[in-house]
Design a protein around this motif. Structure first.
Motif, PDB file in Angstrom:
ATOM      1  N   CYS A 407     -20.633  22.577 -35.842  1.00  0.00           N
ATOM      2  CA  CYS A 407     -21.729  23.456 -35.425  1.00  0.00           C
ATOM      3  C   CYS A 407     -21.400  24.145 -34.102  1.00  0.00           C
ATOM      4  CB  CYS A 407     -23.016  22.658 -35.301  1.00  0.00           C
ATOM      5  SG  CYS A 407     -23.641  22.039 -36.871  1.00  0.00           S
ATOM      6  N   SER A 408     -20.796  23.404 -33.188  1.00  0.00           N
ATOM      7  CA  SER A 408     -20.404  24.001 -31.915  1.00  0.00           C
ATOM      8  C   SER A 408     -19.312  25.042 -32.110  1.00  0.00           C
ATOM      9  CB  SER A 408     -19.919  22.911 -30.950  1.00  0.00           C
ATOM     10  OG  SER A 408     -20.979  22.060 -30.597  1.00  0.00           O
ATOM     11  N   MET A 409     -18.476  24.851 -33.130  1.00  0.00           N
ATOM     12  CA  MET A 409     -17.457  25.851 -33.443  1.00  0.00           C
ATOM     13  C   MET A 409     -18.129  27.179 -33.800  1.00  0.00           C
ATOM     14  SD  MET A 409     -14.716  25.788 -36.578  1.00  0.00           S
ATOM     15  CE  MET A 409     -16.035  25.883 -37.784  1.00  0.00           C
ATOM     16  N   ALA A 410     -19.148  27.120 -34.658  1.00  0.00           N
ATOM     17  CA  ALA A 410     -19.888  28.333 -34.993  1.00  0.00           C
ATOM     18  C   ALA A 410     -20.594  28.896 -33.767  1.00  0.00           C
ATOM     19  CB  ALA A 410     -20.899  28.020 -36.095  1.00  0.00           C
ATOM     20  N   CYS A 411     -21.085  27.987 -32.932  1.00  0.00           N
ATOM     21  CA  CYS A 411     -21.735  28.400 -31.687  1.00  0.00           C
ATOM     22  C   CYS A 411     -20.778  29.196 -30.816  1.00  0.00           C
ATOM     23  CB  CYS A 411     -22.230  27.153 -30.959  1.00  0.00           C
ATOM     24  SG  CYS A 411     -22.841  27.412 -29.294  1.00  0.00           S
ATOM     25  N   ARG A 412     -19.524  28.758 -30.739  1.00  0.00           N
ATOM     26  CA  ARG A 412     -18.559  29.442 -29.872  1.00  0.00           C
ATOM     27  C   ARG A 412     -18.093  30.765 -30.442  1.00  0.00           C
ATOM     28  NH1 ARG A 412     -21.066  27.006 -26.259  1.00  0.00           N
ATOM     29  NH2 ARG A 412     -20.996  24.751 -26.527  1.00  0.00           N
ATOM     30  N   VAL A 413     -18.217  30.930 -31.761  1.00  0.00           N
ATOM     31  CA  VAL A 413     -17.965  32.257 -32.319  1.00  0.00           C
ATOM     32  C   VAL A 413     -18.973  33.240 -31.740  1.00  0.00           C
ATOM     33  CG1 VAL A 413     -17.959  33.647 -34.432  1.00  0.00           C
ATOM     34  CG2 VAL A 413     -16.925  31.375 -34.438  1.00  0.00           C
ATOM     35  N   GLY A 414     -20.222  32.804 -31.645  1.00  0.00           N
ATOM     36  CA  GLY A 414     -21.217  33.632 -30.972  1.00  0.00           C
ATOM     37  C   GLY A 414     -20.883  33.858 -29.522  1.00  0.00           C
ATOM     38  N   GLY A 415     -20.352  32.809 -28.851  1.00  0.00           N
ATOM     39  CA  GLY A 415     -19.950  32.952 -27.449  1.00  0.00           C
ATOM     40  C   GLY A 415     -18.785  33.920 -27.278  1.00  0.00           C
ATOM     41  N   ILE A 416     -17.856  33.911 -28.238  1.00  0.00           N
ATOM     42  CA  ILE A 416     -16.716  34.831 -28.162  1.00  0.00           C
ATOM     43  C   ILE A 416     -17.184  36.278 -28.273  1.00  0.00           C
ATOM     44  CG2 ILE A 416     -14.635  35.581 -29.384  1.00  0.00           C
ATOM     45  CD1 ILE A 416     -14.204  32.637 -30.142  1.00  0.00           C
ATOM     46  N   LEU A 417     -18.137  36.522 -29.170  1.00  0.00           N
ATOM     47  CA  LEU A 417     -18.626  37.894 -29.369  1.00  0.00           C
ATOM     48  C   LEU A 417     -19.592  38.330 -28.264  1.00  0.00           C
ATOM     49  CD1 LEU A 417     -19.293  37.780 -33.219  1.00  0.00           C
ATOM     50  CD2 LEU A 417     -17.309  38.726 -32.039  1.00  0.00           C
ATOM     51  N   ALA A 418     -20.258  37.356 -27.630  1.00  0.00           N
ATOM     52  CA  ALA A 418     -21.311  37.687 -26.658  1.00  0.00           C
ATOM     53  C   ALA A 418     -20.850  38.594 -25.517  1.00  0.00           C
ATOM     54  CB  ALA A 418     -21.919  36.400 -26.101  1.00  0.00           C
ATOM     55  N   PRO A 419     -19.662  38.391 -24.899  1.00  0.00           N
ATOM     56  CA  PRO A 419     -19.278  39.279 -23.796  1.00  0.00           C
ATOM     57  C   PRO A 419     -19.149  40.747 -24.192  1.00  0.00           C
ATOM     58  CG  PRO A 419     -17.928  37.290 -23.787  1.00  0.00           C
ATOM     59  CD  PRO A 419     -18.695  37.291 -25.072  1.00  0.00           C
ATOM     60  N   PHE A 420     -18.901  41.015 -25.467  1.00  0.00           N
ATOM     61  CA  PHE A 420     -18.718  42.402 -25.905  1.00  0.00           C
ATOM     62  C   PHE A 420     -20.024  43.067 -26.318  1.00  0.00           C
ATOM     63  CE2 PHE A 420     -14.523  40.498 -26.576  1.00  0.00           C
ATOM     64  CZ  PHE A 420     -13.706  41.446 -25.978  1.00  0.00           C
ATOM     65  N   VAL A 421     -21.072  42.264 -26.621  1.00  0.00           N
ATOM     66  CA  VAL A 421     -22.325  42.856 -27.094  1.00  0.00           C
ATOM     67  C   VAL A 421     -22.986  43.739 -26.033  1.00  0.00           C
ATOM     68  CG1 VAL A 421     -24.638  42.367 -27.988  1.00  0.00           C
ATOM     69  CG2 VAL A 421     -22.693  41.031 -28.777  1.00  0.00           C
ATOM     70  N   PRO A 422     -23.109  43.308 -24.749  1.00  0.00           N
ATOM     71  CA  PRO A 422     -23.710  44.219 -23.763  1.00  0.00           C
ATOM     72  C   PRO A 422     -22.986  45.550 -23.627  1.00  0.00           C
ATOM     73  CG  PRO A 422     -23.616  41.980 -22.894  1.00  0.00           C
ATOM     74  CD  PRO A 422     -22.828  41.979 -24.165  1.00  0.00           C
ATOM     75  N   SER A 423     -21.667  45.554 -23.873  1.00  0.00           N
ATOM     76  CA  SER A 423     -20.910  46.803 -23.757  1.00  0.00           C
ATOM     77  C   SER A 423     -21.201  47.763 -24.912  1.00  0.00           C
ATOM     78  CB  SER A 423     -19.408  46.512 -23.699  1.00  0.00           C
ATOM     79  OG  SER A 423     -18.969  45.893 -24.903  1.00  0.00           O
ATOM     80  N   MET A 424     -21.936  47.298 -25.939  1.00  0.00           N
ATOM     81  CA  MET A 424     -22.283  48.171 -27.069  1.00  0.00           C
ATOM     82  C   MET A 424     -23.310  49.228 -26.682  1.00  0.00           C
ATOM     83  SD  MET A 424     -22.480  45.208 -30.017  1.00  0.00           S
ATOM     84  CE  MET A 424     -22.969  46.307 -31.342  1.00  0.00           C
ATOM     85  N   ARG A 425     -23.878  49.116 -25.483  1.00  0.00           N
ATOM     86  CA  ARG A 425     -24.845  50.121 -25.051  1.00  0.00           C
ATOM     87  C   ARG A 425     -24.212  51.487 -24.842  1.00  0.00           C
ATOM     88  NH1 ARG A 425     -25.191  46.597 -20.574  1.00  0.00           N
ATOM     89  NH2 ARG A 425     -27.306  46.096 -21.247  1.00  0.00           N
TER      90      ARG A 425
END
Length: 510
Positions: A407-425
């Protein structure tokens, strides 16, 4: 006696456990600083470009700020490297979950915990002295690798040192300390501006934590799940002595060793066992969504208008009201773990949706994009806190860390993508919050497909409850991943086990 009865005899949360759990909870302050490090050391000030000059020499920063951006000119075509370093950290956490979760189920919590803590501190100092961006990025990957293993085992130990009635409280304490750690890191960044000094100062408490953690014992729950009952009894007697509870005659029930060993099949059991396979798929998406929204909002704090240090402090402190709130709901029969998780995730998604539809000229109003983003952070923090507790209760001890690891592995996939999401603005100003909205709403709905665990006995192994050959009655029901029902099931399912007609034990399929 049963294991839970033994914990009640020695003290479910006595003075010794309070000290041990307190150390593990305080360790979250250190882990929060490592997770949020790039928010400040990767801060990007405004800059001007001299068109007549070529290369980094043509960039002039208009703010006196010491960060990896100013030291290595990570702007324009090189700006992606800041987000990349953050993603590498979470990629390391992902791999750490995959490697160290099942490893701690195989060789024990304590040796894995001490090893990864030692190396995280070592690699943390490498971050502070890295002479180039490449070595800095590598150090963040390695710190993340160790952080993933340590966080997983640390959380398991806070649960397994105490009686089950205190699991929700200790899990909440850990997550609350992480939020406080974010706020303290913001204050530390305000006081310590040079990024190398900030990285070294943030990492230094890890040395003290390692020295204090050396005396922690192995998890008695893990020992018992492995059939090492004598060692589990020895630790429980030691805990009883430190708690001032005489338990010299403490004897745990000897369950079938073959069944106990069979329950620890690691990742393969999560795939092959029909109940666990279904639960794991649902939990993996829930963890992914929680991580994406939580870290996406938190890592975007440095780019929000206002003081970057104040924003980090605020995004940490806003979590604190979430924890007493979720503690209230998860212990109410009408809410429980399942409905509370689903409700907070859906409300977090709705908050992000309101941010999307809010007029752009509402910055000066009481309800604006910043306040709604903070409300979303509060709500997803509550959901994230519950999902840790909920997941630990959905897996039996013999495979709990493997389940938490996946479950934490899936959680970290979200963490990997998270830094790039704010730049989608840069594509559209509302795109990041649209992603957060959809993630929260879908995860909240899917969580409703999981079973409720409030008031259910904890499972210790994976196998169906054994039957007494003479009477046909179930032996040691609390050791197994089955739920007792007061009537015969109306639908005969291949996974159902019938006893003597007075009761039945049915696999909890969802």
């Amino acid at each position: 006696m049963e294991l839970e009865d033994a914990f009640r005899a020695v003290g479910e949360f006595g003075p010794y456990q309070r000290r041990a759990v307190g150390l593990l909870v305080l360790l979250q302050l250190y882990m929060a600083g490592q997770a949020m490090l790039l928010v400040l050391v990767g801060a990007a000030p405004d800059f001007l470009v001299d068109q007549t000059a070529a290369g980094p020499g043509g960039v002039r920063f208009t703010e006196d700020l010491d960060s990896i951006v100013t030291e290595w000119s990570l702007v324009q075509d090189e700006a992606y490297k800041v987000s990349l370093a953050g993603s590498l950290f979470f990629a390391g956490v992902l791999v750490g979950n995959i490697v160290f979760g099942p490893l701690s189920d195989s060789i024990g919590r304590r040796p894995v915990f001490l090893t990864v803590l030692f190396f995280e501190v070592l690699f943390g100092f490498l971050t502070a002295v890295a002479p180039s961006y490449e070595l800095f990025a590598l150090s963040r990957l390695l710190v993340g690798l160790m952080n993933g293993g340590m966080g997983l085992v640390c959380f398991a130990l806070t649960q397994e040192y105490v009686g089950r009635s205190y699991w929700a409280m200790t899990g909440t304490m850990s997550n609350c300390a992480f939020a406080v750690g974010i706020a303290l890191f913001g204050l530390l960044g305000f006081c310590v501006r040079p990024w190398r000094t900030l990285a070294a100062t943030t990492n230094s408490p890890g040395v003290l934590f390692f020295l204090l953690a050396v005396v922690l014992p192995e998890s008695p729950r893990w020992l018992y799940s492995q059939g090492r009952v004598d060692e589990a009894e020895e630790i429980l007697r030691y805990v009883a002595m430190r708690n001032g509870c005489p338990a010299s005659n403490l004897k745990l029930r000897r369950a079938d060793p073959a069944l106990q060993r069979k329950g620890g099949g690691g990742l393969l059991r999560l795939v092959s066992h029909p109940v666990l396979r279904w639960r794991t798929m649902l939990l993996m998406y829930t963890w992914y969504a929680c991580s994406l929204v939580y870290y996406g909002l938190t890592l975007g704090a440095g780019t929000t208008s206002g003081s970057r240090y104040g924003n980090v402090v605020m995004y940490g402190l806003v979590e604190l009201p979430a924890y007493p709130l979720c503690m209230y709901f998860i212990n109410k029969p009408w809410a429980g773990r399942r409905r509370s998780t689903a409700g907070f995730l859906c409300l977090a998604g709705a908050s992000c949706l309101c941010t999307v539809i809010l007029p752009e000229d509402s910055a000066g109003a009481l309800i604006n994009s910043r306040s709604l983003a903070l409300m979303g952070k509060l709500l997803v923090s509550a959901a994230f806190n519950i999902v840790y507790i909920y997941t630990a209760e959905l897996y039996p001890t013999s495979i709990r860390n493997a389940g938490l690891g996946v479950c934490s592995m899936a959680c970290r996939v979200g963490g990997i993508l998270a830094p790039f999401v704010p730049s989608m603005r840069v594509v559209h100003s509302s795109l990041p919050f649209t992603v957060f909205c959809l993630s929260g709403l879908t995860a909240g709905c899917l969580t409703l497909l999981l079973p409720e665990t409030l008031g259910s006995p904890p499972g210790e192994t994976l196998e169906p409850p054994p039957l007494d050959p003479a009477s046909g009655r179930v032996l040691h029901p609390k050791l197994h991943l089955y739920e007792k029902t007061s009537r015969w099931p109306t639908d005969r399912h291949p996974g159902d086990l019938q006893t003597d007609g007075h009761s039945s034990y049915r696999q909890t399929a969802m």
